[in-house]
Design a protein around this motif. Sequence first.
Motif, PDB file in Angstrom:
ATOM      1  N   ARG A  19      13.034  16.166  48.416  1.00  0.00           N
ATOM      2  CA  ARG A  19      13.113  15.522  49.724  1.00  0.00           C
ATOM      3  C   ARG A  19      12.925  16.593  50.790  1.00  0.00           C
ATOM      4  NH1 ARG A  19      18.341  11.959  50.290  1.00  0.00           N
ATOM      5  NH2 ARG A  19      17.198  11.422  52.185  1.00  0.00           N
ATOM      6  N   HIS A  20      11.890  16.414  51.554  1.00  0.00           N
ATOM      7  CA  HIS A  20      11.568  17.396  52.585  1.00  0.00           C
ATOM      8  C   HIS A  20      12.065  16.894  53.940  1.00  0.00           C
ATOM      9  CE1 HIS A  20       9.072  19.774  49.892  1.00  0.00           C
ATOM     10  NE2 HIS A  20       8.543  18.637  49.465  1.00  0.00           N
ATOM     11  N   ARG A  21      12.633  17.815  54.674  1.00  0.00           N
ATOM     12  CA  ARG A  21      13.046  17.482  56.034  1.00  0.00           C
ATOM     13  C   ARG A  21      11.810  17.405  56.928  1.00  0.00           C
ATOM     14  NH1 ARG A  21      17.301  20.842  59.894  1.00  0.00           N
ATOM     15  NH2 ARG A  21      17.124  19.483  61.696  1.00  0.00           N
ATOM     16  N   PRO A  22      11.738  16.391  57.808  1.00  0.00           N
ATOM     17  CA  PRO A  22      10.590  16.308  58.722  1.00  0.00           C
ATOM     18  C   PRO A  22      10.482  17.562  59.587  1.00  0.00           C
ATOM     19  CG  PRO A  22      11.900  14.293  58.765  1.00  0.00           C
ATOM     20  CD  PRO A  22      12.678  15.282  57.978  1.00  0.00           C
ATOM     21  N   ALA A  23       9.304  17.789  60.113  1.00  0.00           N
ATOM     22  CA  ALA A  23       9.089  18.950  60.980  1.00  0.00           C
ATOM     23  C   ALA A  23      10.101  18.935  62.126  1.00  0.00           C
ATOM     24  CB  ALA A  23       7.665  18.921  61.531  1.00  0.00           C
ATOM     25  N   LEU A  24      10.645  20.110  62.426  1.00  0.00           N
ATOM     26  CA  LEU A  24      11.655  20.208  63.467  1.00  0.00           C
ATOM     27  C   LEU A  24      11.036  19.885  64.826  1.00  0.00           C
ATOM     28  CD1 LEU A  24      13.520  23.430  62.317  1.00  0.00           C
ATOM     29  CD2 LEU A  24      14.079  21.042  61.838  1.00  0.00           C
ATOM     30  N   ASP A  25      11.699  19.030  65.579  1.00  0.00           N
ATOM     31  CA  ASP A  25      11.204  18.565  66.869  1.00  0.00           C
ATOM     32  C   ASP A  25      11.853  19.399  67.968  1.00  0.00           C
ATOM     33  OD1 ASP A  25      10.307  17.233  69.072  1.00  0.00           O
ATOM     34  OD2 ASP A  25      11.369  15.361  68.680  1.00  0.00           O
ATOM     35  N   PRO A  56      20.361  18.827  58.713  1.00  0.00           N
ATOM     36  CA  PRO A  56      19.451  17.681  58.809  1.00  0.00           C
ATOM     37  C   PRO A  56      19.904  16.584  59.765  1.00  0.00           C
ATOM     38  CG  PRO A  56      20.658  17.636  56.740  1.00  0.00           C
ATOM     39  CD  PRO A  56      20.944  18.961  57.369  1.00  0.00           C
ATOM     40  N   ASP A  57      21.168  16.567  60.195  1.00  0.00           N
ATOM     41  CA  ASP A  57      21.587  15.526  61.131  1.00  0.00           C
ATOM     42  C   ASP A  57      21.268  15.889  62.578  1.00  0.00           C
ATOM     43  OD1 ASP A  57      23.443  17.545  61.325  1.00  0.00           O
ATOM     44  OD2 ASP A  57      25.138  16.195  61.682  1.00  0.00           O
ATOM     45  N   ALA A  58      20.681  17.056  62.794  1.00  0.00           N
ATOM     46  CA  ALA A  58      20.218  17.447  64.126  1.00  0.00           C
ATOM     47  C   ALA A  58      18.755  17.029  64.253  1.00  0.00           C
ATOM     48  CB  ALA A  58      20.364  18.944  64.324  1.00  0.00           C
ATOM     49  N   HIS A  59      18.482  16.034  65.107  1.00  0.00           N
ATOM     50  CA  HIS A  59      17.152  15.432  65.151  1.00  0.00           C
ATOM     51  C   HIS A  59      16.155  16.214  65.997  1.00  0.00           C
ATOM     52  CE1 HIS A  59      18.665  12.090  62.941  1.00  0.00           C
ATOM     53  NE2 HIS A  59      19.475  11.689  63.897  1.00  0.00           N
ATOM     54  N   ARG A  60      16.544  16.590  67.170  1.00  0.00           N
ATOM     55  CA  ARG A  60      15.597  17.283  68.043  1.00  0.00           C
ATOM     56  C   ARG A  60      16.352  18.107  69.071  1.00  0.00           C
ATOM     57  NH1 ARG A  60      14.827  11.811  68.956  1.00  0.00           N
ATOM     58  NH2 ARG A  60      15.769  10.956  70.855  1.00  0.00           N
ATOM     59  N   ALA A  61      15.663  19.096  69.589  1.00  0.00           N
ATOM     60  CA  ALA A  61      16.237  19.987  70.590  1.00  0.00           C
ATOM     61  C   ALA A  61      15.307  20.048  71.792  1.00  0.00           C
ATOM     62  CB  ALA A  61      16.463  21.381  70.013  1.00  0.00           C
ATOM     63  N   VAL A  86      18.054  29.955  84.658  1.00  0.00           N
ATOM     64  CA  VAL A  86      18.827  28.780  84.255  1.00  0.00           C
ATOM     65  C   VAL A  86      18.228  28.201  82.978  1.00  0.00           C
ATOM     66  CG1 VAL A  86      19.623  26.480  84.927  1.00  0.00           C
ATOM     67  CG2 VAL A  86      19.411  28.276  86.650  1.00  0.00           C
ATOM     68  N   ALA A  87      19.095  27.906  82.016  1.00  0.00           N
ATOM     69  CA  ALA A  87      18.670  27.275  80.762  1.00  0.00           C
ATOM     70  C   ALA A  87      19.472  26.006  80.551  1.00  0.00           C
ATOM     71  CB  ALA A  87      18.869  28.223  79.584  1.00  0.00           C
ATOM     72  N   GLN A  88      18.777  24.895  80.403  1.00  0.00           N
ATOM     73  CA  GLN A  88      19.409  23.605  80.101  1.00  0.00           C
ATOM     74  C   GLN A  88      18.991  23.223  78.685  1.00  0.00           C
ATOM     75  OE1 GLN A  88      18.361  19.174  81.276  1.00  0.00           O
ATOM     76  NE2 GLN A  88      19.147  20.267  83.069  1.00  0.00           N
ATOM     77  N   ALA A  89      19.964  23.137  77.775  1.00  0.00           N
ATOM     78  CA  ALA A  89      19.673  22.884  76.373  1.00  0.00           C
ATOM     79  C   ALA A  89      20.390  21.631  75.917  1.00  0.00           C
ATOM     80  CB  ALA A  89      20.111  24.081  75.519  1.00  0.00           C
ATOM     81  N   SER A  90      19.732  20.874  75.021  1.00  0.00           N
ATOM     82  CA  SER A  90      20.360  19.676  74.467  1.00  0.00           C
ATOM     83  C   SER A  90      19.878  19.475  73.036  1.00  0.00           C
ATOM     84  CB  SER A  90      20.039  18.439  75.311  1.00  0.00           C
ATOM     85  OG  SER A  90      18.656  18.130  75.257  1.00  0.00           O
ATOM     86  N   VAL A  91      20.692  18.761  72.258  1.00  0.00           N
ATOM     87  CA  VAL A  91      20.341  18.443  70.880  1.00  0.00           C
ATOM     88  C   VAL A  91      20.880  17.059  70.562  1.00  0.00           C
ATOM     89  CG1 VAL A  91      22.434  19.505  69.931  1.00  0.00           C
ATOM     90  CG2 VAL A  91      20.406  19.280  68.487  1.00  0.00           C
ATOM     91  N   GLU A  92      20.138  16.306  69.757  1.00  0.00           N
ATOM     92  CA  GLU A  92      20.561  14.982  69.312  1.00  0.00           C
ATOM     93  C   GLU A  92      21.151  15.093  67.905  1.00  0.00           C
ATOM     94  OE1 GLU A  92      20.459  12.069  70.834  1.00  0.00           O
ATOM     95  OE2 GLU A  92      19.291  12.538  72.634  1.00  0.00           O
ATOM     96  N   ASP A 102      25.041  10.143  64.463  1.00  0.00           N
ATOM     97  CA  ASP A 102      26.414   9.646  64.532  1.00  0.00           C
ATOM     98  C   ASP A 102      27.252  10.308  65.624  1.00  0.00           C
ATOM     99  OD1 ASP A 102      25.880   7.994  62.326  1.00  0.00           O
ATOM    100  OD2 ASP A 102      26.419   9.584  60.929  1.00  0.00           O
ATOM    101  N   VAL A 103      26.657  11.167  66.418  1.00  0.00           N
ATOM    102  CA  VAL A 103      27.375  11.807  67.522  1.00  0.00           C
ATOM    103  C   VAL A 103      26.698  11.509  68.845  1.00  0.00           C
ATOM    104  CG1 VAL A 103      28.057  14.019  68.552  1.00  0.00           C
ATOM    105  CG2 VAL A 103      28.340  13.643  66.088  1.00  0.00           C
ATOM    106  N   GLY A 104      25.378  11.655  68.873  1.00  0.00           N
ATOM    107  CA  GLY A 104      24.634  11.427  70.103  1.00  0.00           C
ATOM    108  C   GLY A 104      24.146  12.735  70.692  1.00  0.00           C
ATOM    109  N   ARG A 105      23.893  12.712  71.973  1.00  0.00           N
ATOM    110  CA  ARG A 105      23.310  13.864  72.656  1.00  0.00           C
ATOM    111  C   ARG A 105      24.413  14.811  73.124  1.00  0.00           C
ATOM    112  NH1 ARG A 105      21.252  13.983  78.373  1.00  0.00           N
ATOM    113  NH2 ARG A 105      19.856  15.770  78.559  1.00  0.00           N
TER     114      ARG A 105
END
Length: 259
Positions: free
Chosen positions: A5-11, A41-46, A63-69, A72-75
């Motif tokens: 099972r391969h993890r999809p390309a990191l977004d 693997p539960d981290a979808h995109r950054a 300034v750096a604004q960073a976020s990750v999805e 089961d937690v959200g953004r």
Amino acid sequence: MNRLRHRPALDVRVEIRGELPREDVEYARARSLALLADLGPDAHRARLRLARPGGRSVTRPAVAQASVELADVGRVRVELAAVTVREAVDLALGTLAGRAVRLREQGRIGLAAEHESSYRPQYASRPPAERRIVRRKSVPLAGRTPEQAVREMLALDYRFHLFSDVLTGQDSMVHRRPVDGGFRLVRAHSTVRLGGSGLPLTESPHPAPRLDLPEATRQLWFTCWPFVFHTDPGDGRGRVLYRRYDGHYGLITPVAEAR
């Protein structure tokens, strides 16, 4: 036969505001990819937004604004500033990783996030006569309890959070109290007593003031507050006029309800 099972390309998306060296952008992307890989693997995109505006009268201009999805937690989001772009990237992504892990494992960010960071971006100095409302944003207000709204505000690293209070159906706002590290709730039209809460959350004894936009702008100017929560005399909806880090103003209004 076992199937791998391969993890999809990191977004990963890195957005640039202003002129930045290509080496810094590549560094930011590599660090973002490493963050997603470390979170699993539960981290979808950054998403990472970088800015270093010229001519800002501040000591930490990058300034750096960073976020990750997270599943089961959200953004989860953080916005911090440093002297150089790479310092801001390391600071923001490191803080984001710690918050994401605590949210995923404990369901809460932790006490450190409940206080204003000394690395929060600084307000640029701009003469009052030059200030304008340069951003207007209409948002659908999610139904939340005040405690849920505070926890969401912390996860998104906001100073304030506009929401629809499920206890009363009113447009409401929670915000940080920098003096004591607590939180305050203001409703658009009335006040009710809160039940027990596990957070240092108090309720304003007064509803939001009824102000038109010029009056709200004058109040923001005279008080030097970072924002003014008020109700519009026309539709009675709550809205927030706030100071932007570039010295101008922004306005957040709720999406109009369908008739």
